[in-house]
Write an enzyme that holds these catalytic residues in place. Structure first.
Site: not given
Length: 395
Positions: A211, A227, A249-250, A299, A339
């Protein structure tokens, strides 16, 4: 102590100190150890190889702990491993601008199945193996002795616990329950962390360095953070002078927490737009609307939980990155991550090459992202290197 015997020819990984022994490598078990018991591993000639946690419900039937037969894996052994792990985070713990980090990282810290994250004065714990579950009392006691946290919370809600015959858990293990929001600092930015209801252990501190690195590129840029969760890349972008940031984002809870974090830090909310939506659908919507961006962050969650899922995951990564490339202005930057431990950096580069070809774009890899020092990679356990990313310039 119960004894487990390897099949002939299955010694190599154990001798190289890889911590996993799969059920198919086991010839026989002497006695009837319970799941989570510490057993002695022997080769086909009955020679000692290691001590480890046993579990006959898991594909990983043994998680190895100690290769020296003269060392007792007892209460003191666990205390020493916890203390060594915490000591190894000293550099991060002493930082004035950061008070959150990962204290214990499972196999990488020789405690397979244990995750401990520090959030200011609280600890969040994930117990993912029956062996750690059996020894958690002494581990918690040692963490209290070393750190004196206000509370330690068990966030063991991962589906992988089922493979070890464990039910999920969400409860206080020691001290006081965490408040609805625990406020932490990372690189000088304040975040409200919902430990009990947040994803994973509550926050993704594995992206701390990334970040900070990406924020150096965003001044006066139009940024899209996909995300976004509770706003790690978003807040760093606002702090470093991005012209605007759109976060997708959800999770409604993540979006609301991100908005609170923006207000908490005194950033200009007028520069920020939050969109609660499925990222893949939203990217296509942006394309239909003709929107473009200067910097895009991808991400996503783990697409490849195992090697068997790698082909399907590669297609998902390719499609996600392809549509993102189509939304970038010429010369724009794509910060893209995986990831998935099964996806190594070379495979990831190949996926991005395919995405660029399908998008009709030219791509340069100009920087590489990885997990920070509090997520170490053990030399005998390369699977621990799960987080990788690339900063791409797209033409």
């Amino acid at each position: 102590m119960f004894e487990v015997f390897l099949k002939k020819g299955k010694e190599k990984a154990v001798l190289q100190r890889h911590p996993w022994v799969f059920s198919g490598a086991i010839e026989r078990v002497k006695g009837k150890p319970a799941n989570g018991d510490i057993v002695k591993l022997l080769d086909a000639q009955s020679r000692f190889m290691a001590y480890g946690f046993y579990n006959d419900q898991s594909r990983v039937a043994l998680r190895l702990l100690e290769w020296d037969e003269t060392v007792a894996v007892d209460e003191n052994w666990f205390r020493q491993k916890v203390a060594t792990s915490v000591e190894g985070r000293g550099y991060v713990l002493r930082a004035e601008t950061t008070n959150t980090c990962r204290l214990i990282f499972s196999e990488a810290d020789y405690l397979p199945g244990l995750i401990v994250d520090k959030y200011a004065d609280y600890l969040s714990v994930q117990i993912l193996t029956s062996g750690i579950q059996n020894n958690i009392a002494v581990i918690i006691d040692e963490l209290q002795r070393l750190l004196q946290p206000k509370g330690i919370y068990d966030k063991s809600d991962a589906s992988s616990r089922a493979h070890e015959g464990l039910e999920t858990a969400n409860e206080v293990l020691a001290g006081s329950p965490p408040p609805e929001l625990v406020y932490v600092k990372e690189n000088g930015i304040t975040y409200g962390i919902n430990i009990a209801e947040g994803q994973k252990s509550g926050f993704y501190c594995d992206q701390r360095d990334n970040r900070h690195l990406l924020a150096a590129y965003v001044q006066d840029k139009k940024v899209l953070d996909c995300f976004s969760y509770t706003g790690g890349f978003t807040l760093n972008s606002l702090q470093q002078g991005a012209a605007s940031v759109v976060s997708v984002d959800s999770s409604a809870l993540a979006i609301e927490t991100m908005r609170q974090n923006i207000e908490l830090n005194g950033f200009d909310a007028a520069k920020h737009t939050a969109v609660q939506s499925d990222v893949n659908k939203q990217l296509r919507r942006f394309k239909e609307e003709g929107q473009t961006f200067d910097v895009i962050v991808l991400d996503p969650p783990k697409y490849a939980p195992s090697r068997s899922a790698l082909d399907r995951a590669s297609r998902a990564y390719k499609d996600l990155n392809r549509i993102a490339m189509l939304l970038l202005n010429k010369g724009g930057l794509l910060a893209t991550f995986s990831c998935s431990g099964a996806m190594d950096i070379d495979n990831f580069k190949q996926v991005l090459a395919w995405a660029a070809l399908d998008a009709g774009k030219q791509v340069q890899f100009i920087n590489q992202f990885c997990q920070p020092e509090d997520h170490p990679v053990r030399s005998s356990f390369p699977e621990g290197e799960y987080l990788k990313g690339l900063l791409c310039r797209v033409y």
